[in-house]
Scaffold this motif. Structure first.
Motif, PDB file in Angstrom:
ATOM      1  N   THR A 285      -0.717   4.678   1.016  1.00 36.53           N
ATOM      2  CA  THR A 285      -1.773   5.103   1.930  1.00 36.53           C
ATOM      3  C   THR A 285      -1.221   5.113   3.351  1.00 36.53           C
ATOM      4  O   THR A 285      -0.059   4.758   3.586  1.00 36.53           O
ATOM      5  N   ASP A 286      -2.067   5.462   4.316  1.00 30.40           N
ATOM      6  CA  ASP A 286      -1.615   5.480   5.712  1.00 30.40           C
ATOM      7  C   ASP A 286      -1.390   4.077   6.270  1.00 30.40           C
ATOM      8  O   ASP A 286      -0.837   3.931   7.352  1.00 30.40           O
ATOM      9  N   ARG A 287      -1.795   3.026   5.549  1.00 30.20           N
ATOM     10  CA  ARG A 287      -1.516   1.641   5.966  1.00 30.20           C
ATOM     11  C   ARG A 287      -0.245   1.108   5.332  1.00 30.20           C
ATOM     12  O   ARG A 287       0.108  -0.052   5.514  1.00 30.20           O
ATOM     13  N   GLN A 288       0.454   1.960   4.557  1.00 31.01           N
ATOM     14  CA  GLN A 288       1.639   1.535   3.824  1.00 31.01           C
ATOM     15  C   GLN A 288       2.794   2.480   4.141  1.00 31.01           C
ATOM     16  O   GLN A 288       2.627   3.701   4.127  1.00 31.01           O
ATOM     17  N   THR A 289       3.962   1.897   4.418  1.00 34.07           N
ATOM     18  CA  THR A 289       5.146   2.663   4.819  1.00 34.07           C
ATOM     19  C   THR A 289       6.292   2.343   3.880  1.00 34.07           C
ATOM     20  O   THR A 289       6.553   1.167   3.616  1.00 34.07           O
TER      21      THR A 289
ATOM     22  N   ASP B 297       2.836   5.793  -4.674  1.00 31.29           N
ATOM     23  CA  ASP B 297       1.712   6.410  -3.966  1.00 31.29           C
ATOM     24  C   ASP B 297       1.264   5.432  -2.892  1.00 31.29           C
ATOM     25  O   ASP B 297       0.777   4.337  -3.194  1.00 31.29           O
TER      26      ASP B 297
ATOM     27  N   LYS C 210      11.159  -0.922  10.673  1.00 34.52           N
ATOM     28  CA  LYS C 210       9.834  -0.296  10.636  1.00 34.52           C
ATOM     29  C   LYS C 210       8.734  -1.327  10.845  1.00 34.52           C
ATOM     30  O   LYS C 210       7.775  -1.090  11.584  1.00 34.52           O
TER      31      LYS C 210
ATOM     32  N   LYS D 180      -0.192  -4.021   8.766  1.00 33.91           N
ATOM     33  CA  LYS D 180       0.268  -2.902   7.943  1.00 33.91           C
ATOM     34  C   LYS D 180       1.363  -3.392   7.007  1.00 33.91           C
ATOM     35  O   LYS D 180       2.010  -4.404   7.249  1.00 33.91           O
TER      36      LYS D 180
END
Length: 195
Positions: free
Chosen positions: A105-109, A103, A120, A93
């Motif tokens: 995605t759910d793989r990016q924090t 913007d 994190k 991730k």
């Protein structure tokens, strides 16, 4: 115990891109820094499509297999076109270190400080190591005393310009050479950061 590592292809004069890196051409005119990914006959067990020399495959797969999460800076993220919504590492991730909204995605924090980013990333890595991507991220982590290893895949070329890997630091950072592996078109240098 998880480690924080930085591994990157770099020219002999210390650049990680050639001249004029930008979105859609993140390496500028420095694409040859990654020729060693494709100049051999051994398929990487970690990254599909990579065909490396035997010594490079051993080193590359060892380091790629260690990584559970990656911290990247905004320049790298933008120049890499947001990694297509994923990460530079197919099984890890991404934590984006930036003060500007993006913007994701759910793989990016998102994270706004190197300390927050590494906290994190260490959680996301699930016991594996955290990779640092980009000179700015490495610089911030070195200044905070949070880097365990620096791996340089040194390509025998002088680019004469581009984006430097190492930025100005307020003090010296001493390294201990752990391993040096010569391979066709690249020398793999693994250093431990002295604390």
């Amino acid at each position: 115990m998880s480690k924080v590592i930085s591994a990157h292809s770099v020219s002999v004069d210390g650049y990680i891109t050639g001249h004029d890196p930008r979105p859609g051409q993140g390496l500028g005119d420095g694409g040859m820094l990654f020729d060693w990914y494709f100049d051999g006959t051994v398929e990487s067990q970690e990254f599909g499509g990579f065909k490396l020399s035997e010594p490079s495959a051993e080193v590359f797969d060892f380091h790629a297999g260690r990584v559970g999460a990656v911290v990247a800076g905004r320049n790298t993220f933008d120049d890499s076109e947001s990694f297509g919504g994923g990460s530079p590492h197919s099984n890890a991730k991404l934590v984006l270190l930036s003060h500007r909204a993006a913007d994701l995605t759910d793989r990016q924090t998102p994270a706004t400080s190197i300390e927050d980013a590494l906290t994190k990333a260490l959680e996301l890595a699930d016991g594996k190591d955290v990779g640092l991507m980009g000179g700015g991220v490495l610089n911030a982590a070195l200044q905070a005393g949070l880097v365990d290893e620096v791996v340089l895949h040194q390509v025998p070329i002088l680019l004469g310009g581009g984006r430097p890997f190492f930025q100005e630091l307020p003090k010296h950072v001493r390294l201990t050479l752990i391993d040096a592996t010569p391979a066709p078109g690249v020398t793999h240098l693994r250093y431990e950061v002295q604390r």
